[in-house]
Design an enzyme around this catalytic site. Structure first.
Site, PDB file in Angstrom:
ATOM      1  N   CYS A   8       0.860  -1.188   0.000  1.00 15.96           N
ATOM      2  CA  CYS A   8       0.000   0.000   0.000  1.00 15.96           C
ATOM      3  C   CYS A   8       0.893   1.233   0.000  1.00 15.96           C
ATOM      4  O   CYS A   8       2.109   1.121  -0.175  1.00 15.96           O
ATOM      5  CB  CYS A   8      -0.973  -0.011   1.169  1.00 15.96           C
ATOM      6  SG  CYS A   8      -0.194   0.100   2.793  1.00 15.96           S
ATOM      7  N   ASN A  11       2.331   1.478   4.277  1.00 15.14           N
ATOM      8  CA  ASN A  11       2.680   0.236   5.000  1.00 15.14           C
ATOM      9  C   ASN A  11       2.471   0.363   6.510  1.00 15.14           C
ATOM     10  O   ASN A  11       3.201  -0.230   7.303  1.00 15.14           O
ATOM     11  CB  ASN A  11       4.132  -0.208   4.679  1.00 15.14           C
ATOM     12  CG  ASN A  11       4.492  -1.604   5.180  1.00 15.14           C
ATOM     13  OD1 ASN A  11       5.601  -1.832   5.665  1.00 15.14           O
ATOM     14  ND2 ASN A  11       3.574  -2.554   5.104  1.00 15.14           N
ATOM     15  N   CYS A  13      -1.169   0.879   7.463  1.00 17.29           N
ATOM     16  CA  CYS A  13      -2.601   0.554   7.616  1.00 17.29           C
ATOM     17  C   CYS A  13      -2.980  -0.688   6.795  1.00 17.29           C
ATOM     18  O   CYS A  13      -3.006  -1.798   7.307  1.00 17.29           O
ATOM     19  CB  CYS A  13      -3.481   1.734   7.211  1.00 17.29           C
ATOM     20  SG  CYS A  13      -3.254   3.203   8.240  1.00 17.29           S
ATOM     21  N   ARG A  14      -3.267  -0.505   5.496  1.00 17.83           N
ATOM     22  CA  ARG A  14      -3.886  -1.581   4.721  1.00 17.83           C
ATOM     23  C   ARG A  14      -2.975  -2.787   4.469  1.00 17.83           C
ATOM     24  O   ARG A  14      -3.413  -3.930   4.661  1.00 17.83           O
ATOM     25  CB  ARG A  14      -4.378  -1.038   3.363  1.00 17.83           C
ATOM     26  CG  ARG A  14      -5.552  -0.086   3.485  1.00 17.83           C
ATOM     27  CD  ARG A  14      -5.748   0.707   2.211  1.00 17.83           C
ATOM     28  NE  ARG A  14      -4.602   1.548   1.935  1.00 17.83           N
ATOM     29  CZ  ARG A  14      -4.433   2.272   0.853  1.00 17.83           C
ATOM     30  NH1 ARG A  14      -5.365   2.233  -0.085  1.00 17.83           N
ATOM     31  NH2 ARG A  14      -3.370   3.025   0.698  1.00 17.83           N
ATOM     32  N   SER A  15      -1.721  -2.557   4.029  1.00 17.74           N
ATOM     33  CA  SER A  15      -0.903  -3.738   3.684  1.00 17.74           C
ATOM     34  C   SER A  15      -0.505  -4.557   4.919  1.00 17.74           C
ATOM     35  O   SER A  15      -0.531  -5.788   4.842  1.00 17.74           O
ATOM     36  CB  SER A  15       0.300  -3.378   2.794  1.00 17.74           C
ATOM     37  OG  SER A  15       1.181  -2.502   3.450  1.00 17.74           O
ATOM     38  N   ASP A 126      -8.329   4.221   1.467  1.00 17.36           N
ATOM     39  CA  ASP A 126      -7.313   4.326   2.510  1.00 17.36           C
ATOM     40  C   ASP A 126      -7.928   4.795   3.830  1.00 17.36           C
ATOM     41  O   ASP A 126      -8.368   5.941   3.946  1.00 17.36           O
ATOM     42  CB  ASP A 126      -6.244   5.319   2.030  1.00 17.36           C
ATOM     43  CG  ASP A 126      -4.977   5.210   2.848  1.00 17.36           C
ATOM     44  OD1 ASP A 126      -5.054   4.699   3.984  1.00 17.36           O
ATOM     45  OD2 ASP A 126      -3.926   5.624   2.356  1.00 17.36           O
TER      46      ASP A 126
HETATM   47  P1  4NP Z   1      -1.722   2.924   4.107  1.00 21.85           P
HETATM   48  O1  4NP Z   1      -2.204   4.372   4.683  1.00 21.85           O
HETATM   49  O2  4NP Z   1      -1.211   3.186   2.713  1.00 21.85           O
HETATM   50  O3  4NP Z   1      -2.934   2.093   4.123  1.00 21.85           O
HETATM   51  O4  4NP Z   1      -0.622   2.460   5.057  1.00 21.85           O
HETATM   52  C1  4NP Z   1      -1.365   5.502   4.721  1.00 21.85           C
HETATM   53  C2  4NP Z   1      -0.707   5.830   5.891  1.00 21.85           C
HETATM   54  C3  4NP Z   1       0.098   6.953   5.941  1.00 21.85           C
HETATM   55  C4  4NP Z   1       0.243   7.734   4.812  1.00 21.85           C
HETATM   56  C5  4NP Z   1      -0.403   7.398   3.654  1.00 21.85           C
HETATM   57  C6  4NP Z   1      -1.217   6.289   3.598  1.00 21.85           C
HETATM   58  N1  4NP Z   1       1.073   8.887   4.854  1.00 21.85           N
HETATM   59  O5  4NP Z   1       1.192   9.566   3.812  1.00 21.85           O
HETATM   60  O6  4NP Z   1       1.647   9.210   5.875  1.00 21.85           O
END
Ligand code: 4NP
Length: 158
Positions: A8, A11, A13-15, A126
Site C-alpha cells: 500500500c 505500509n 494501515c492496509r498492507s 485508505d
Molecule cells: P496505508 O495508509 O497506505 O494504508 O498504510 C497511509 C498511511 C500513511 C500515509 C499514507 C497512507 N502517509 O502519507 O503518511
C-alpha cells in the site's frame, strides 16, 4: 512455497492489515508452511514506523494476531523475490512502477481482483484518510478469501 507481498502507500494501515489477516487465514487452513507473507510501502513516508494504532485496534477486535511491525519501502529485490504482489488500489501500481520501472514479469495484482463480492471499485479506500477501518478490514478480508479460493483452497470455514 508461494511468496506473497502486500503493498500500500504507507505500509502502516492496509498492507500490514492484509499481511496479518492472510497469515491468520493460512494458519486456520493449516497451510502456513506453504506461504511466505510480507508487506511493504510504495512511499518512504512512514518507513520505520509501527502499524497505525487504529489498524491494530481493528485487528485485535477481530481476533487477528499481529507482531511488531516496522514499515519499509518496496525494493527491486522484493519484486524479484515475490511470486504475487497484491496492491490495495490502482494508484499503488504507479508507486511501484516508480521503483521497478515496469511489471515485466506480470506479478502485480489488485487484491480484490478475485473477490466475487466486489461489484464496484476494486480499490480499497485508505482508512488513513477515511477513518473507516472496519470497511477496509472487511474489503481486505474478502480480497484475501478471493485469493485463497483462486489458489484452490476451501475457504468455507474462514
Ligand atoms: P496505508 O495508509 O497506505 O494504508 O498504510 C497511509 C498511511 C500513511 C500515509 C499514507 C497512507 N502517509 O502519507 O503518511
Amino acid at each position: 512455497m508461494k511468496k506473497i507481498m502486500f503493498v500500500c502507500l504507507g505500509n502502516i494501515c492496509r498492507s500490514p492489515m492484509a499481511e496479518y489477516i492472510f497469515k491468520d487465514m493460512v494458519r486456520k487452513l493449516g497451510v502456513e508452511d506453504e506461504f511466505s507473507i510480507s508487506s511493504t510501502a510504495t512511499s518512504t513516508e512512514e518507513v520505520g514506523h509501527d502499524m497505525y494504532t487504529p489498524a491494530k485496534r481493528c485487528l485485535t477486535q477481530h481476533g487477528i494476531r499481529f507482531g511488531k511491525h516496522t514499515a519499509r519501502q518496496f525494493t527491486l529485490q522484493d519484486y524479484n523475490e515475490s511470486d504475487y504482489i497484491f496492491i490495495m488500489e490502482m494508484h499503488n501500481y504507479v508507486g511501484l512502477c516508480r521503483i521497478i520501472q515496469d511489471d515485466y514479469d506480470g506479478k502485480i495484482y489488485l487484491l480484490r481482483e478475485y473477490d466475487k463480492k466486489c461489484r464496484k471499485s476494486k480499490d480499497i479506500a485508505d482508512p488513513w484518510y477515511t477513518g473507516d477501518f472496519e470497511t477496509a478490514y472487511s474489503e481486505i478480508r474478502s480480497g484475501c478469501i478471493g485469493v485463497l479460493k483462486h489458489f484452490g483452497y476451501n475457504t468455507s470455514k474462514l
